[in-house]
Design a protein around this motif. Structure first.
Motif, PDB file in Angstrom:
ATOM      1  N   GLY A 214      71.879  80.582  33.670  1.00  0.00           N
ATOM      2  CA  GLY A 214      72.320  80.747  35.054  1.00  0.00           C
ATOM      3  C   GLY A 214      71.206  80.535  36.066  1.00  0.00           C
ATOM      4  O   GLY A 214      71.382  79.817  37.054  1.00  0.00           O
ATOM      5  N   VAL A 215      70.043  81.159  35.832  1.00  0.00           N
ATOM      6  CA  VAL A 215      68.959  81.046  36.813  1.00  0.00           C
ATOM      7  C   VAL A 215      68.356  79.642  36.814  1.00  0.00           C
ATOM      8  O   VAL A 215      67.948  79.126  37.858  1.00  0.00           O
ATOM      9  CB  VAL A 215      67.858  82.103  36.573  1.00  0.00           C
ATOM     10  N   VAL A 216      68.280  79.007  35.647  1.00  0.00           N
ATOM     11  CA  VAL A 216      67.739  77.642  35.598  1.00  0.00           C
ATOM     12  C   VAL A 216      68.661  76.680  36.337  1.00  0.00           C
ATOM     13  O   VAL A 216      68.198  75.817  37.102  1.00  0.00           O
ATOM     14  CB  VAL A 216      67.525  77.189  34.136  1.00  0.00           C
ATOM     15  N   VAL A 217      69.965  76.815  36.130  1.00  0.00           N
ATOM     16  CA  VAL A 217      70.918  75.967  36.852  1.00  0.00           C
ATOM     17  C   VAL A 217      70.792  76.197  38.356  1.00  0.00           C
ATOM     18  O   VAL A 217      70.795  75.246  39.143  1.00  0.00           O
ATOM     19  CB  VAL A 217      72.360  76.242  36.385  1.00  0.00           C
ATOM     20  N   ALA A 218      70.664  77.458  38.772  1.00  0.00           N
ATOM     21  CA  ALA A 218      70.498  77.771  40.195  1.00  0.00           C
ATOM     22  C   ALA A 218      69.241  77.109  40.750  1.00  0.00           C
ATOM     23  O   ALA A 218      69.253  76.547  41.858  1.00  0.00           O
ATOM     24  CB  ALA A 218      70.432  79.286  40.400  1.00  0.00           C
ATOM     25  N   GLY A 219      68.160  77.175  39.980  1.00  0.00           N
ATOM     26  CA  GLY A 219      66.916  76.549  40.418  1.00  0.00           C
ATOM     27  C   GLY A 219      67.016  75.041  40.509  1.00  0.00           C
ATOM     28  O   GLY A 219      66.512  74.419  41.453  1.00  0.00           O
ATOM     29  N   ILE A 220      67.665  74.433  39.517  1.00  0.00           N
ATOM     30  CA  ILE A 220      67.821  72.976  39.522  1.00  0.00           C
ATOM     31  C   ILE A 220      68.655  72.528  40.721  1.00  0.00           C
ATOM     32  O   ILE A 220      68.312  71.550  41.410  1.00  0.00           O
ATOM     33  CB  ILE A 220      68.466  72.505  38.206  1.00  0.00           C
ATOM     34  N   ILE A 221      69.742  73.244  40.988  1.00  0.00           N
ATOM     35  CA  ILE A 221      70.595  72.900  42.137  1.00  0.00           C
ATOM     36  C   ILE A 221      69.811  73.038  43.438  1.00  0.00           C
ATOM     37  O   ILE A 221      69.918  72.186  44.335  1.00  0.00           O
ATOM     38  CB  ILE A 221      71.848  73.799  42.159  1.00  0.00           C
ATOM     39  N   SER A 222      69.012  74.097  43.550  1.00  0.00           N
ATOM     40  CA  SER A 222      68.222  74.280  44.766  1.00  0.00           C
ATOM     41  C   SER A 222      67.182  73.171  44.911  1.00  0.00           C
ATOM     42  O   SER A 222      66.914  72.700  46.022  1.00  0.00           O
ATOM     43  CB  SER A 222      67.527  75.645  44.750  1.00  0.00           C
ATOM     44  N   LEU A 257      60.038  76.431  46.512  1.00  0.00           N
ATOM     45  CA  LEU A 257      61.428  76.751  46.823  1.00  0.00           C
ATOM     46  C   LEU A 257      62.204  77.022  45.538  1.00  0.00           C
ATOM     47  O   LEU A 257      63.011  77.952  45.463  1.00  0.00           O
ATOM     48  CB  LEU A 257      62.071  75.600  47.601  1.00  0.00           C
ATOM     49  N   PHE A 258      61.953  76.219  44.514  1.00  0.00           N
ATOM     50  CA  PHE A 258      62.577  76.404  43.202  1.00  0.00           C
ATOM     51  C   PHE A 258      62.205  77.775  42.638  1.00  0.00           C
ATOM     52  O   PHE A 258      63.050  78.522  42.157  1.00  0.00           O
ATOM     53  CB  PHE A 258      62.116  75.278  42.271  1.00  0.00           C
ATOM     54  N   SER A 259      60.922  78.114  42.724  1.00  0.00           N
ATOM     55  CA  SER A 259      60.453  79.404  42.200  1.00  0.00           C
ATOM     56  C   SER A 259      61.109  80.568  42.928  1.00  0.00           C
ATOM     57  O   SER A 259      61.494  81.566  42.307  1.00  0.00           O
ATOM     58  CB  SER A 259      58.931  79.504  42.349  1.00  0.00           C
ATOM     59  N   ALA A 260      61.225  80.434  44.248  1.00  0.00           N
ATOM     60  CA  ALA A 260      61.828  81.502  45.041  1.00  0.00           C
ATOM     61  C   ALA A 260      63.269  81.748  44.627  1.00  0.00           C
ATOM     62  O   ALA A 260      63.719  82.902  44.561  1.00  0.00           O
ATOM     63  CB  ALA A 260      61.754  81.150  46.529  1.00  0.00           C
ATOM     64  N   ILE A 261      64.011  80.680  44.338  1.00  0.00           N
ATOM     65  CA  ILE A 261      65.409  80.818  43.928  1.00  0.00           C
ATOM     66  C   ILE A 261      65.502  81.563  42.602  1.00  0.00           C
ATOM     67  O   ILE A 261      66.312  82.481  42.426  1.00  0.00           O
ATOM     68  CB  ILE A 261      66.073  79.441  43.789  1.00  0.00           C
ATOM     69  N   SER A 352      70.803  80.923  49.194  1.00  0.00           N
ATOM     70  CA  SER A 352      71.928  81.824  48.942  1.00  0.00           C
ATOM     71  C   SER A 352      73.038  81.139  48.149  1.00  0.00           C
ATOM     72  O   SER A 352      73.589  81.729  47.211  1.00  0.00           O
ATOM     73  CB  SER A 352      72.474  82.359  50.263  1.00  0.00           C
ATOM     74  N   ILE A 353      73.362  79.902  48.498  1.00  0.00           N
ATOM     75  CA  ILE A 353      74.437  79.206  47.792  1.00  0.00           C
ATOM     76  C   ILE A 353      74.015  78.840  46.369  1.00  0.00           C
ATOM     77  O   ILE A 353      74.801  78.990  45.420  1.00  0.00           O
ATOM     78  CB  ILE A 353      74.866  77.939  48.556  1.00  0.00           C
ATOM     79  N   SER A 354      72.781  78.386  46.195  1.00  0.00           N
ATOM     80  CA  SER A 354      72.304  78.042  44.846  1.00  0.00           C
ATOM     81  C   SER A 354      72.291  79.271  43.950  1.00  0.00           C
ATOM     82  O   SER A 354      72.697  79.214  42.787  1.00  0.00           O
ATOM     83  CB  SER A 354      70.896  77.432  44.917  1.00  0.00           C
ATOM     84  N   GLY A 355      71.824  80.402  44.498  1.00  0.00           N
ATOM     85  CA  GLY A 355      71.835  81.633  43.718  1.00  0.00           C
ATOM     86  C   GLY A 355      73.241  82.064  43.365  1.00  0.00           C
ATOM     87  O   GLY A 355      73.501  82.523  42.246  1.00  0.00           O
ATOM     88  N   SER A 356      74.175  81.895  44.298  1.00  0.00           N
ATOM     89  CA  SER A 356      75.566  82.259  44.037  1.00  0.00           C
ATOM     90  C   SER A 356      76.189  81.350  42.981  1.00  0.00           C
ATOM     91  O   SER A 356      76.972  81.799  42.140  1.00  0.00           O
ATOM     92  CB  SER A 356      76.381  82.189  45.336  1.00  0.00           C
ATOM     93  N   ILE A 357      75.843  80.059  43.035  1.00  0.00           N
ATOM     94  CA  ILE A 357      76.328  79.132  42.003  1.00  0.00           C
ATOM     95  C   ILE A 357      75.788  79.549  40.635  1.00  0.00           C
ATOM     96  O   ILE A 357      76.497  79.499  39.623  1.00  0.00           O
ATOM     97  CB  ILE A 357      75.919  77.685  42.331  1.00  0.00           C
ATOM     98  N   GLY A 358      74.528  79.989  40.601  1.00  0.00           N
ATOM     99  CA  GLY A 358      73.964  80.480  39.346  1.00  0.00           C
ATOM    100  C   GLY A 358      74.733  81.667  38.810  1.00  0.00           C
ATOM    101  O   GLY A 358      74.978  81.771  37.606  1.00  0.00           O
TER     102      GLY A 358
END
Length: 382
Positions: A214-222, A257-261, A352-358
Protein backbone atom coordinates in the motif's frame (compact mmCIF):
# COMPACT_ATOMS: atom_id res chain seq x y z
CA UNK A 1 2.42 -24.16 22.31
CA UNK A 2 1.34 -21.08 24.23
CA UNK A 3 4.53 -21.07 26.30
CA UNK A 4 6.73 -21.24 23.19
CA UNK A 5 4.74 -18.39 21.60
CA UNK A 6 5.23 -16.18 24.67
CA UNK A 7 8.90 -17.05 24.84
CA UNK A 8 9.49 -16.12 21.19
CA UNK A 9 7.64 -12.82 21.60
CA UNK A 10 9.59 -12.02 24.75
CA UNK A 11 12.94 -12.73 23.10
CA UNK A 12 12.03 -10.59 20.08
CA UNK A 13 10.90 -7.72 22.32
CA UNK A 14 14.17 -7.85 24.27
CA UNK A 15 16.17 -7.84 21.02
CA UNK A 16 14.30 -4.76 19.80
CA UNK A 17 14.95 -2.99 23.12
CA UNK A 18 18.67 -3.83 22.88
CA UNK A 19 18.82 -2.81 19.21
CA UNK A 20 17.50 0.72 19.77
CA UNK A 21 20.48 2.12 21.73
CA UNK A 22 22.83 0.32 19.33
CA UNK A 23 21.17 2.09 16.38
CA UNK A 24 21.54 5.46 18.14
CA UNK A 25 25.20 4.81 19.00
CA UNK A 26 26.04 3.55 15.50
CA UNK A 27 24.35 6.50 13.76
CA UNK A 28 27.47 8.75 13.99
CA UNK A 29 29.45 5.99 12.26
CA UNK A 30 27.05 6.16 9.31
CA UNK A 31 27.63 9.86 8.75
CA UNK A 32 31.25 10.16 9.85
CA UNK A 33 32.25 11.05 6.27
CA UNK A 34 29.72 13.87 6.13
CA UNK A 35 31.35 17.26 6.60
CA UNK A 36 28.86 18.92 8.91
CA UNK A 37 28.29 22.62 8.42
CA UNK A 38 27.82 25.11 11.24
CA UNK A 39 25.28 27.70 10.21
CA UNK A 40 24.80 29.26 13.65
CA UNK A 41 27.60 31.08 15.42
CA UNK A 42 25.64 31.26 18.63
CA UNK A 43 24.40 29.12 21.48
CA UNK A 44 20.88 28.77 22.83
CA UNK A 45 20.54 28.44 26.58
CA UNK A 46 17.82 28.65 29.22
CA UNK A 47 17.67 31.85 31.25
CA UNK A 48 15.60 33.45 34.03
CA UNK A 49 14.17 36.96 33.75
CA UNK A 50 15.32 38.58 37.00
CA UNK A 51 14.14 42.14 36.37
CA UNK A 52 12.09 44.24 33.95
CA UNK A 53 14.16 47.43 33.76
CA UNK A 54 11.99 49.27 31.27
CA UNK A 55 8.84 48.46 29.32
CA UNK A 56 7.37 50.26 26.31
CA UNK A 57 4.42 48.19 25.14
CA UNK A 58 1.06 48.79 23.53
CA UNK A 59 -1.92 46.58 22.72
CA UNK A 60 -2.09 45.19 19.22
CA UNK A 61 -5.23 46.39 17.43
CA UNK A 62 -5.67 43.16 15.44
CA UNK A 63 -4.80 40.30 17.80
CA UNK A 64 -6.49 40.41 21.22
CA UNK A 65 -4.26 40.26 24.32
CA UNK A 66 -1.12 40.68 22.20
CA UNK A 67 1.33 43.40 23.21
CA UNK A 68 4.00 44.79 20.91
CA UNK A 69 6.92 47.10 21.56
CA UNK A 70 10.16 46.76 23.54
CA UNK A 71 11.32 45.65 26.95
CA UNK A 72 14.67 46.11 28.64
CA UNK A 73 15.50 43.09 30.80
CA UNK A 74 18.00 41.56 33.14
CA UNK A 75 18.39 37.82 32.60
CA UNK A 76 20.35 35.16 34.46
CA UNK A 77 21.79 32.35 32.33
CA UNK A 78 20.84 28.95 33.75
CA UNK A 79 22.73 26.55 31.47
CA UNK A 80 25.86 26.31 29.36
CA UNK A 81 29.17 28.12 29.33
CA UNK A 82 27.83 31.37 30.80
CA UNK A 83 25.73 29.73 33.53
CA UNK A 84 25.20 32.10 36.46
CA UNK A 85 25.99 35.22 34.43
CA UNK A 86 23.57 38.16 34.53
CA UNK A 87 23.15 40.27 31.39
CA UNK A 88 21.01 43.11 30.15
CA UNK A 89 19.16 42.74 26.87
CA UNK A 90 16.48 44.46 24.83
CA UNK A 91 13.46 42.31 24.02
CA UNK A 92 11.69 43.26 20.78
CA UNK A 93 8.05 42.17 20.58
CA UNK A 94 6.24 42.02 17.25
CA UNK A 95 3.46 39.89 15.80
CA UNK A 96 5.97 37.46 14.35
CA UNK A 97 8.22 37.29 17.41
CA UNK A 98 6.39 37.85 20.66
CA UNK A 99 7.94 36.70 23.93
CA UNK A 100 6.38 38.84 26.65
CA UNK A 101 8.86 38.76 29.51
CA UNK A 102 7.82 38.75 33.15
CA UNK A 103 9.94 38.56 36.26
CA UNK A 104 10.88 34.99 37.26
CA UNK A 105 9.84 33.72 33.81
CA UNK A 106 12.13 31.12 32.26
CA UNK A 107 12.96 31.79 28.62
CA UNK A 108 15.43 30.66 25.96
CA UNK A 109 18.09 33.16 24.96
CA UNK A 110 20.56 33.27 22.11
CA UNK A 111 24.18 34.06 23.00
CA UNK A 112 26.62 35.41 20.42
CA UNK A 113 30.24 35.66 21.38
CA UNK A 114 31.77 39.02 20.37
CA UNK A 115 35.02 40.84 21.07
CA UNK A 116 33.17 42.84 23.72
CA UNK A 117 31.80 39.73 25.41
CA UNK A 118 28.60 37.73 25.03
CA UNK A 119 25.66 39.37 23.29
CA UNK A 120 22.43 38.00 24.76
CA UNK A 121 19.02 38.24 23.05
CA UNK A 122 15.58 36.80 23.76
CA UNK A 123 14.87 33.83 21.50
CA UNK A 124 11.71 32.09 22.72
CA UNK A 125 9.55 30.69 25.48
CA UNK A 126 10.60 27.47 27.22
CA UNK A 127 8.18 24.98 25.67
CA UNK A 128 10.15 21.79 26.24
CA UNK A 129 8.60 21.14 29.67
CA UNK A 130 5.08 21.04 28.22
CA UNK A 131 6.24 18.80 25.38
CA UNK A 132 7.95 16.37 27.76
CA UNK A 133 4.85 16.32 29.97
CA UNK A 134 2.55 15.48 27.04
CA UNK A 135 4.87 12.74 25.82
CA UNK A 136 5.10 11.29 29.31
CA UNK A 137 1.32 11.48 29.76
CA UNK A 138 0.79 9.73 26.43
CA UNK A 139 3.15 6.89 27.35
CA UNK A 140 1.64 6.51 30.83
CA UNK A 141 -1.92 6.33 29.48
CA UNK A 142 -0.82 3.81 26.85
CA UNK A 143 0.69 1.62 29.57
CA UNK A 144 -2.29 1.98 31.94
CA UNK A 145 -5.05 1.30 29.44
CA UNK A 146 -3.10 -0.80 26.96
CA UNK A 147 -1.22 -3.10 29.29
CA UNK A 148 1.28 -5.32 27.49
CA UNK A 149 -0.07 -4.28 24.11
CA UNK A 150 0.27 -0.65 25.13
CA UNK A 151 3.89 -1.27 26.10
CA UNK A 152 4.55 -2.88 22.73
CA UNK A 153 2.86 0.05 20.97
CA UNK A 154 5.07 2.54 22.84
CA UNK A 155 8.12 0.45 22.01
CA UNK A 156 7.07 0.39 18.36
CA UNK A 157 6.62 4.16 18.33
CA UNK A 158 10.05 4.76 19.88
CA UNK A 159 11.65 2.37 17.39
CA UNK A 160 9.94 4.21 14.52
CA UNK A 161 11.27 7.56 15.73
CA UNK A 162 14.79 6.18 16.11
CA UNK A 163 14.77 4.70 12.60
CA UNK A 164 13.58 7.95 11.05
CA UNK A 165 15.91 10.28 12.95
CA UNK A 166 19.05 8.19 13.33
CA UNK A 167 18.94 6.13 10.12
CA UNK A 168 16.79 7.68 7.39
CA UNK A 169 17.89 11.29 7.91
CA UNK A 170 21.64 10.45 7.86
CA UNK A 171 21.10 8.29 4.75
CA UNK A 172 19.48 11.24 2.95
CA UNK A 173 22.31 13.57 4.00
CA UNK A 174 24.81 10.98 2.77
CA UNK A 175 23.31 11.36 -0.69
CA UNK A 176 21.40 8.09 -0.73
CA UNK A 177 18.35 7.91 -2.97
CA UNK A 178 15.43 9.17 -0.81
CA UNK A 179 12.94 6.88 -2.54
CA UNK A 180 14.91 3.66 -2.06
CA UNK A 181 16.00 4.69 1.44
CA UNK A 182 12.42 5.44 2.46
CA UNK A 183 11.11 2.14 1.11
CA UNK A 184 13.82 0.28 3.05
CA UNK A 185 13.25 2.12 6.34
CA UNK A 186 9.45 2.03 6.07
CA UNK A 187 9.60 -1.71 5.40
CA UNK A 188 11.81 -2.30 8.45
CA UNK A 189 9.52 -0.17 10.63
CA UNK A 190 6.50 -2.05 9.32
CA UNK A 191 7.99 -5.49 10.00
CA UNK A 192 9.26 -4.68 13.49
CA UNK A 193 6.09 -2.86 14.53
CA UNK A 194 3.75 -5.60 13.36
CA UNK A 195 5.84 -8.37 14.90
CA UNK A 196 5.89 -6.49 18.20
CA UNK A 197 2.17 -5.80 18.24
CA UNK A 198 0.74 -8.73 16.29
CA UNK A 199 3.22 -11.49 16.99
CA UNK A 200 4.61 -14.22 14.76
CA UNK A 201 1.65 -15.55 12.82
CA UNK A 202 0.05 -15.57 9.38
CA UNK A 203 -2.20 -12.64 10.21
CA UNK A 204 0.83 -10.46 10.92
CA UNK A 205 2.54 -11.61 7.73
CA UNK A 206 -0.52 -10.65 5.68
CA UNK A 207 -0.67 -7.22 7.34
CA UNK A 208 3.04 -6.65 6.67
CA UNK A 209 2.77 -7.51 2.98
CA UNK A 210 -0.41 -5.45 2.58
CA UNK A 211 1.12 -2.42 4.29
CA UNK A 212 4.33 -2.44 2.27
CA UNK A 213 2.35 -2.85 -0.96
CA UNK A 214 0.00 0.00 0.00
CA UNK A 215 2.64 2.56 0.97
CA UNK A 216 4.88 1.76 -2.01
CA UNK A 217 1.95 2.17 -4.42
CA UNK A 218 1.08 5.48 -2.71
CA UNK A 219 4.67 6.64 -3.11
CA UNK A 220 4.87 5.60 -6.75
CA UNK A 221 1.61 7.41 -7.56
CA UNK A 222 2.86 10.54 -5.80
CA UNK A 223 6.17 10.37 -7.67
CA UNK A 224 4.50 10.02 -11.07
CA UNK A 225 1.90 12.67 -10.26
CA UNK A 226 4.57 15.02 -8.98
CA UNK A 227 6.55 14.71 -12.20
CA UNK A 228 3.45 15.25 -14.33
CA UNK A 229 2.47 18.28 -12.25
CA UNK A 230 6.05 19.65 -12.28
CA UNK A 231 6.40 19.68 -8.51
CA UNK A 232 9.54 18.52 -6.74
CA UNK A 233 11.04 18.40 -3.29
CA UNK A 234 11.45 22.18 -3.61
CA UNK A 235 7.70 22.55 -3.23
CA UNK A 236 7.36 20.63 0.03
CA UNK A 237 7.28 22.62 3.25
CA UNK A 238 10.67 24.28 3.88
CA UNK A 239 11.85 22.90 0.54
CA UNK A 240 13.36 26.20 -0.61
CA UNK A 241 15.32 26.58 2.63
CA UNK A 242 16.46 22.97 2.27
CA UNK A 243 18.07 23.79 -1.08
CA UNK A 244 20.63 25.99 0.63
CA UNK A 245 21.61 23.11 2.91
CA UNK A 246 21.58 20.69 -0.02
CA UNK A 247 24.31 22.77 -1.65
CA UNK A 248 26.64 21.85 1.21
CA UNK A 249 25.58 18.19 1.37
CA UNK A 250 24.61 15.52 -1.16
CA UNK A 251 20.87 15.64 -0.56
CA UNK A 252 18.77 14.47 -3.52
CA UNK A 253 15.92 16.94 -3.12
CA UNK A 254 13.88 15.53 -5.99
CA UNK A 255 12.89 12.34 -4.16
CA UNK A 256 11.80 13.98 -0.91
CA UNK A 257 8.15 14.24 -1.96
CA UNK A 258 8.07 10.45 -2.39
CA UNK A 259 9.64 9.99 1.05
CA UNK A 260 7.14 12.34 2.66
CA UNK A 261 4.22 10.36 1.23
CA UNK A 262 5.56 7.02 2.49
CA UNK A 263 6.15 8.33 6.01
CA UNK A 264 2.89 10.30 6.24
CA UNK A 265 0.68 7.45 5.05
CA UNK A 266 2.43 4.59 6.90
CA UNK A 267 0.44 4.81 10.13
CA UNK A 268 -2.97 4.89 8.46
CA UNK A 269 -2.05 2.10 6.03
CA UNK A 270 -0.76 -0.10 8.87
CA UNK A 271 -4.03 0.43 10.74
CA UNK A 272 -6.10 -0.58 7.72
CA UNK A 273 -3.92 -3.60 6.92
CA UNK A 274 -4.10 -5.02 10.44
CA UNK A 275 -7.86 -4.42 10.63
CA UNK A 276 -8.48 -6.30 7.37
CA UNK A 277 -6.10 -9.15 8.21
CA UNK A 278 -7.58 -9.57 11.70
CA UNK A 279 -11.13 -9.58 10.32
CA UNK A 280 -10.45 -12.22 7.67
CA UNK A 281 -8.56 -14.53 10.02
CA UNK A 282 -11.30 -14.16 12.63
CA UNK A 283 -13.94 -15.03 10.02
CA UNK A 284 -11.93 -18.12 9.10
CA UNK A 285 -11.57 -19.10 12.76
CA UNK A 286 -15.31 -18.86 13.33
CA UNK A 287 -16.22 -20.70 10.13
CA UNK A 288 -13.45 -22.71 8.49
CA UNK A 289 -15.83 -23.80 5.71
CA UNK A 290 -15.91 -20.37 4.11
CA UNK A 291 -14.46 -20.46 0.60
CA UNK A 292 -11.62 -18.22 -0.60
CA UNK A 293 -14.13 -16.14 -2.56
CA UNK A 294 -16.39 -15.70 0.47
CA UNK A 295 -13.46 -14.69 2.69
CA UNK A 296 -12.17 -12.23 0.09
CA UNK A 297 -15.63 -10.74 -0.44
CA UNK A 298 -16.14 -10.34 3.32
CA UNK A 299 -12.74 -8.69 3.68
CA UNK A 300 -13.51 -6.22 0.89
CA UNK A 301 -16.91 -5.43 2.43
CA UNK A 302 -15.29 -4.74 5.79
CA UNK A 303 -12.68 -2.63 4.02
CA UNK A 304 -15.35 -0.39 2.48
CA UNK A 305 -16.24 1.01 5.89
CA UNK A 306 -12.64 1.30 7.01
CA UNK A 307 -11.18 2.98 3.91
CA UNK A 308 -13.76 5.76 3.98
CA UNK A 309 -12.95 6.92 7.50
CA UNK A 310 -9.17 6.41 7.19
CA UNK A 311 -8.95 8.28 3.88
CA UNK A 312 -10.98 11.08 5.42
CA UNK A 313 -8.59 11.13 8.38
CA UNK A 314 -5.55 11.41 6.12
CA UNK A 315 -7.04 14.18 3.97
CA UNK A 316 -8.18 16.13 7.05
CA UNK A 317 -4.67 15.82 8.52
CA UNK A 318 -3.15 17.44 5.45
CA UNK A 319 -5.95 20.04 5.34
CA UNK A 320 -5.39 20.89 8.99
CA UNK A 321 -1.69 21.48 8.42
CA UNK A 322 -2.61 23.86 5.56
CA UNK A 323 -5.42 25.72 7.34
CA UNK A 324 -3.54 29.02 7.40
CA UNK A 325 -2.97 28.81 3.64
CA UNK A 326 -6.65 27.98 3.06
CA UNK A 327 -7.65 31.08 5.04
CA UNK A 328 -5.21 33.21 3.05
CA UNK A 329 -6.63 31.91 -0.23
CA UNK A 330 -10.15 32.78 0.86
CA UNK A 331 -9.08 36.13 2.30
CA UNK A 332 -7.29 37.19 -0.88
CA UNK A 333 -10.24 35.90 -2.95
CA UNK A 334 -7.95 34.04 -5.31
CA UNK A 335 -9.40 32.80 -8.56
CA UNK A 336 -9.76 29.03 -8.83
CA UNK A 337 -7.27 28.78 -11.71
CA UNK A 338 -4.70 30.69 -9.68
CA UNK A 339 -5.29 28.63 -6.53
CA UNK A 340 -5.41 25.13 -8.00
CA UNK A 341 -2.12 25.64 -9.86
CA UNK A 342 -0.13 26.88 -6.88
CA UNK A 343 2.80 24.50 -6.22
CA UNK A 344 2.04 24.15 -2.50
CA UNK A 345 -1.62 23.38 -3.16
CA UNK A 346 -0.61 20.81 -5.78
CA UNK A 347 1.77 19.15 -3.30
CA UNK A 348 -0.89 19.00 -0.57
CA UNK A 349 -3.47 17.48 -2.92
CA UNK A 350 -0.98 14.97 -4.35
CA UNK A 351 0.10 13.95 -0.85
CA UNK A 352 -3.42 13.50 0.52
CA UNK A 353 -4.88 11.78 -2.54
CA UNK A 354 -1.86 9.51 -3.06
CA UNK A 355 -1.95 8.48 0.59
CA UNK A 356 -5.68 7.82 0.34
CA UNK A 357 -5.17 5.70 -2.78
CA UNK A 358 -2.58 3.73 -0.82
CA UNK A 359 -5.16 3.12 1.91
CA UNK A 360 -7.78 2.04 -0.62
CA UNK A 361 -5.44 -0.41 -2.36
CA UNK A 362 -4.19 -1.78 0.95
CA UNK A 363 -7.63 -3.32 1.48
CA UNK A 364 -7.58 -5.68 -1.55
CA UNK A 365 -3.84 -6.32 -1.16
CA UNK A 366 -4.18 -7.40 2.47
CA UNK A 367 -7.42 -9.31 1.87
CA UNK A 368 -5.90 -11.24 -1.03
CA UNK A 369 -2.71 -12.09 0.90
CA UNK A 370 -4.73 -13.14 3.95
CA UNK A 371 -6.92 -15.49 1.92
CA UNK A 372 -3.87 -16.87 0.12
CA UNK A 373 -2.11 -17.65 3.41
CA UNK A 374 -5.25 -19.23 4.88
CA UNK A 375 -6.18 -21.41 1.92
CA UNK A 376 -2.65 -22.45 1.00
CA UNK A 377 -1.75 -23.08 4.62
CA UNK A 378 1.50 -21.15 4.48
CA UNK A 379 2.80 -21.88 7.96
CA UNK A 380 4.72 -19.39 10.07
CA UNK A 381 6.21 -21.53 12.82
CA UNK A 382 5.44 -20.44 16.31
Amino acid sequence: MKYIWNKKTLIFTILVILAMPLIILSSPLMNKNIVKQHYYNQKFEKALVTKIIESNLQKDHVIPNLEIGTQKLKVKILTGKYKGGIYETTNLLSRAHNVLAKENLKIVVGIRETDDGPNVWVYNHVRSNVIYFLIGLFFILMLIFGGINGFKAVLSLIFTGIMLIFVLVPMIFMGKNPMLSSILIVSIICVISFLLIGGFDKKTLAAIIGTIAGVVVAGIISYISGNLAYVTGLNVEKGVQLVYIAQDYNIQVKGLLFSAILIASLGAVMDVAMSIASSIFELHRVNENLSAYELLKSGLNIGKDIMGTMSNTLILAFAGSSLALILLIWGYQMEFTQMINMPFIAVQIIQSISGSIGIILTVPFTAAFSVFLIKNEVVVKK
